[in-house]
Write an enzyme that holds these catalytic residues in place. Sequence first.
Site, mmCIF file in Angstrom:
data_model
loop_
_atom_site.group_PDB
_atom_site.id
_atom_site.type_symbol
_atom_site.label_atom_id
_atom_site.label_comp_id
_atom_site.label_asym_id
_atom_site.label_seq_id
_atom_site.Cartn_x
_atom_site.Cartn_y
_atom_site.Cartn_z
ATOM 1 N N GLY A 8 0.847 -1.212 0.000
ATOM 2 C CA GLY A 8 0.000 0.000 0.000
ATOM 3 C C GLY A 8 0.864 1.236 0.000
ATOM 4 O O GLY A 8 1.489 1.590 0.999
ATOM 5 N N PRO A 89 -12.032 0.682 3.608
ATOM 6 C CA PRO A 89 -13.194 1.569 3.464
ATOM 7 C C PRO A 89 -14.399 1.111 4.287
ATOM 8 O O PRO A 89 -14.395 0.007 4.831
ATOM 9 C CB PRO A 89 -13.527 1.477 1.973
ATOM 10 C CG PRO A 89 -12.852 0.275 1.462
ATOM 11 C CD PRO A 89 -11.756 -0.102 2.401
ATOM 12 N N SER A 127 -2.791 -0.237 8.597
ATOM 13 C CA SER A 127 -4.141 0.282 8.316
ATOM 14 C C SER A 127 -4.916 0.367 9.612
ATOM 15 O O SER A 127 -4.644 -0.354 10.571
ATOM 16 C CB SER A 127 -4.903 -0.684 7.398
ATOM 17 O OG SER A 127 -4.242 -0.905 6.195
ATOM 18 N N THR A 128 -5.931 1.242 9.611
ATOM 19 C CA THR A 128 -6.839 1.305 10.758
ATOM 20 C C THR A 128 -7.891 0.217 10.571
ATOM 21 O O THR A 128 -8.562 0.180 9.532
ATOM 22 C CB THR A 128 -7.514 2.687 10.826
ATOM 23 O OG1 THR A 128 -6.490 3.676 10.836
ATOM 24 C CG2 THR A 128 -8.361 2.826 12.073
ATOM 25 N N PHE A 158 -0.672 7.484 13.476
ATOM 26 C CA PHE A 158 -1.371 8.669 13.999
ATOM 27 C C PHE A 158 -1.049 9.944 13.223
ATOM 28 O O PHE A 158 -1.422 11.037 13.651
ATOM 29 C CB PHE A 158 -1.030 8.867 15.482
ATOM 30 C CG PHE A 158 -1.542 7.751 16.369
ATOM 31 C CD1 PHE A 158 -2.865 7.728 16.777
ATOM 32 C CD2 PHE A 158 -0.702 6.728 16.781
ATOM 33 C CE1 PHE A 158 -3.351 6.706 17.589
ATOM 34 C CE2 PHE A 158 -1.174 5.695 17.584
ATOM 35 C CZ PHE A 158 -2.504 5.680 17.990
ATOM 36 N N ASN A 220 -9.157 8.852 17.302
ATOM 37 C CA ASN A 220 -9.862 9.608 16.263
ATOM 38 C C ASN A 220 -11.243 10.044 16.732
ATOM 39 O O ASN A 220 -11.696 11.149 16.425
ATOM 40 C CB ASN A 220 -9.962 8.781 14.973
ATOM 41 C CG ASN A 220 -8.730 8.963 14.106
ATOM 42 O OD1 ASN A 220 -7.868 9.778 14.418
ATOM 43 N ND2 ASN A 220 -8.636 8.217 13.033
ATOM 44 N N CYS A 272 -10.433 9.664 7.513
ATOM 45 C CA CYS A 272 -10.407 8.831 8.723
ATOM 46 C C CYS A 272 -11.547 9.046 9.705
ATOM 47 O O CYS A 272 -12.135 8.066 10.171
ATOM 48 C CB CYS A 272 -9.085 9.048 9.447
ATOM 49 S SG CYS A 272 -7.675 8.539 8.465
ATOM 50 N N GLN A 274 -14.748 10.103 9.989
ATOM 51 C CA GLN A 274 -16.085 9.514 9.848
ATOM 52 C C GLN A 274 -16.002 7.992 9.752
ATOM 53 O O GLN A 274 -16.743 7.271 10.432
ATOM 54 C CB GLN A 274 -16.787 10.104 8.625
ATOM 55 C CG GLN A 274 -18.100 9.404 8.356
ATOM 56 C CD GLN A 274 -18.957 10.143 7.362
ATOM 57 O OE1 GLN A 274 -19.379 11.258 7.591
ATOM 58 N NE2 GLN A 274 -19.223 9.508 6.241
ATOM 59 N N LYS A 335 -8.379 20.021 4.243
ATOM 60 C CA LYS A 335 -7.649 20.927 5.123
ATOM 61 C C LYS A 335 -6.509 21.514 4.296
ATOM 62 O O LYS A 335 -6.264 21.054 3.171
ATOM 63 C CB LYS A 335 -7.119 20.212 6.370
ATOM 64 C CG LYS A 335 -6.127 19.089 6.046
ATOM 65 C CD LYS A 335 -5.737 18.273 7.255
ATOM 66 C CE LYS A 335 -4.733 18.962 8.137
ATOM 67 N NZ LYS A 335 -4.030 18.019 9.049
#
Length: 480
Positions: A8, A89, A127-128, A158, A220, A272, A274, A335
């Site tokens: 990735g 996702p 990955s989260t 993070f 998060n 991230c 949501q 952002k």
Amino acid sequence: MLKICCIGAGYVGGPTMAVIALKCPSIEVAVVDISKSRIAAWNSDQLPIYEPGLDDVVKQCRGKNLFFSTDVEKHVYEADIVFVSVNTPTKTRGLGAGKAADLTYWESAARMIADVSKSDKIVVEKSTVPVKTAEAIEKILTHNGKGIKFQILSNPEFLAEGTAIQDLFNPDRVLIGGRETPEGQKAIQTLKNVYAHWVPEKKILTTNRWSAELSKLAANAFLAQRISSVNAMSALCEAIGANVTQVSYAVGTDTRIGPKFLNASVGFGGSCFQKDILNLVYICECNGLPEVAEYWKQVIKVNDYQKSRFVNRVVSSMFNTVATKKIAILGFAFKKDTGDTRETPAIDVCKGLLGDKARLSIYDPQVTEDQIQRDLWMNKFDWDHPIHLQPTSPTTEKKVSVVWDAYEATKDADGVCILTEWDEFKSFDYQKVYDNMRKPAFVFDGRNIVDVEKLREIGFIVYSIGKPLDPWLKDMPAVA
Ligand SMILES: NC(=O)c1ccc[n+]([C@@H]2O[C@H](COP(=O)([O-])OP(=O)(O)OC[C@H]3O[C@@H](n4cnc5c(N)ncnc54)[C@H](O)[C@@H]3O)[C@@H](O)[C@H]2O)c1
Ligand SMILES: O=c1ccn([C@@H]2O[C@H](COP(=O)(O)OP(=O)(O)O[C@H]3O[C@H](CO)[C@@H](O)[C@H](O)[C@H]3O)[C@@H](O)[C@H]2O)c(=O)[nH]1
């Protein structure tokens, strides 16, 4: 020589591995991906992501101990440590649709690792992921029947976009979760030794795997909750004539609360917050905790409310219709200092204005027209899949034009919406903008970056989130 492979090459895999390569010249790092175009970009002068300081780090190591490749299997086969940093996702179909994490890409990476490995490896979850993913992955890996030993570690990332290189150079902490067995502890130590090249030992935290996985989702959720809290206050400030900047400063000076992450805005975006809160909500529901799930769901509801409140303000201020009016959108990224548009509030705001038949002229210094057009017509959650699996750009929509000059975007516009806090928007020649707009000229500041008094002196009608309302806005129809 220790060999690391990262599956990735995205916003996390690319910068994280580049910094490991820079800080650990004795380690060979290969970043692999199924996307040929992404790897080609990593090997070119035009990197696939915009991140301050990244070019410099990549240039120093690429071709020495940092390599980008599509030969996924070869590099996994050769590696001692395999990081997995693929998309996770939100599921769009089936069980848990709209909430649960879709582990398709993670699972296929794990199966490939099991298939090609001929030696023991440490597999690192970057990955989260939902809590207990490490256990599930372990089942896939250990059922290869080849007698190869895998240790699965959770090492959530993070970093924040726009400050990724600084965050990686000087992290608040590095978190490593592993099994409490001697083999698990040995694997933790091996990964710790990598980070110890530049991260002070006291900042490297070790836990069990579930705690590490949950800590990422919790961090998060806490961060996003602060933004929804201050945004909820911004609505109240507008109603009673208080100033949200003054309120958040006063609140944040309490050392128990702290000043960071209390800027009211048009809403939080990014790939991230949501996704990870939805994931947390799903885990709570699956564990029979509906009240806890409901609590966190509210953070997202307030964020959605903030975005639609902004659209309603624009429409109601402009005589309750924006049909055929030209609205300039300044900033589309979620952002400043990134070209990333995933879940940017600009998508919802633009869709809301288009729903009222506005004409939009969009300017962002880092986002391409193709990306903006795709974002405005893509279905929810489709954006979080590998690029080659995303829908292609639709035919250009006449109501949306994308320009590379902010003054061109604002020319003949009826209103200006500032949706990203790019520094350049602070130092604009607003007199020039005003002179070239239709009157009355409106500015809707979704990031609280303009000097409201100065703009009002020029002649603008100004709306700024959570600030005392312009007299013009007070007499307009109520905002939902
Ligand atoms: N973006 C951030 O700031 C951030 C920060 C911390 C954690 N995370 C988490 O890190 C993970 C990755 O996020 P990202 O922003 O880097 O995503 P990304 O979409 O930028 O990158 C993921 C990459 O994985 C590749 N990929 C998918 N399946 C593959 C496979 N089987 N083999 C090889 N390559 C494959 C895709 O082509 C893509 O390039 C997510 O779980 C995310 O939640 C992201
Ligand atoms: O006071 C604030 C701070 C942020 N935001 C918005 O919140 C969103 C997220 O910002 P930020 O957290 O800075 O960027 P991300 O890259 O999304 O980083 C978050 O998500 C990453 C992915 O999990 C984590 O690794 C990071 O620690 C976490 O900060 C953006 O739209 C910001 O504009 C505000 O509206 N007000």
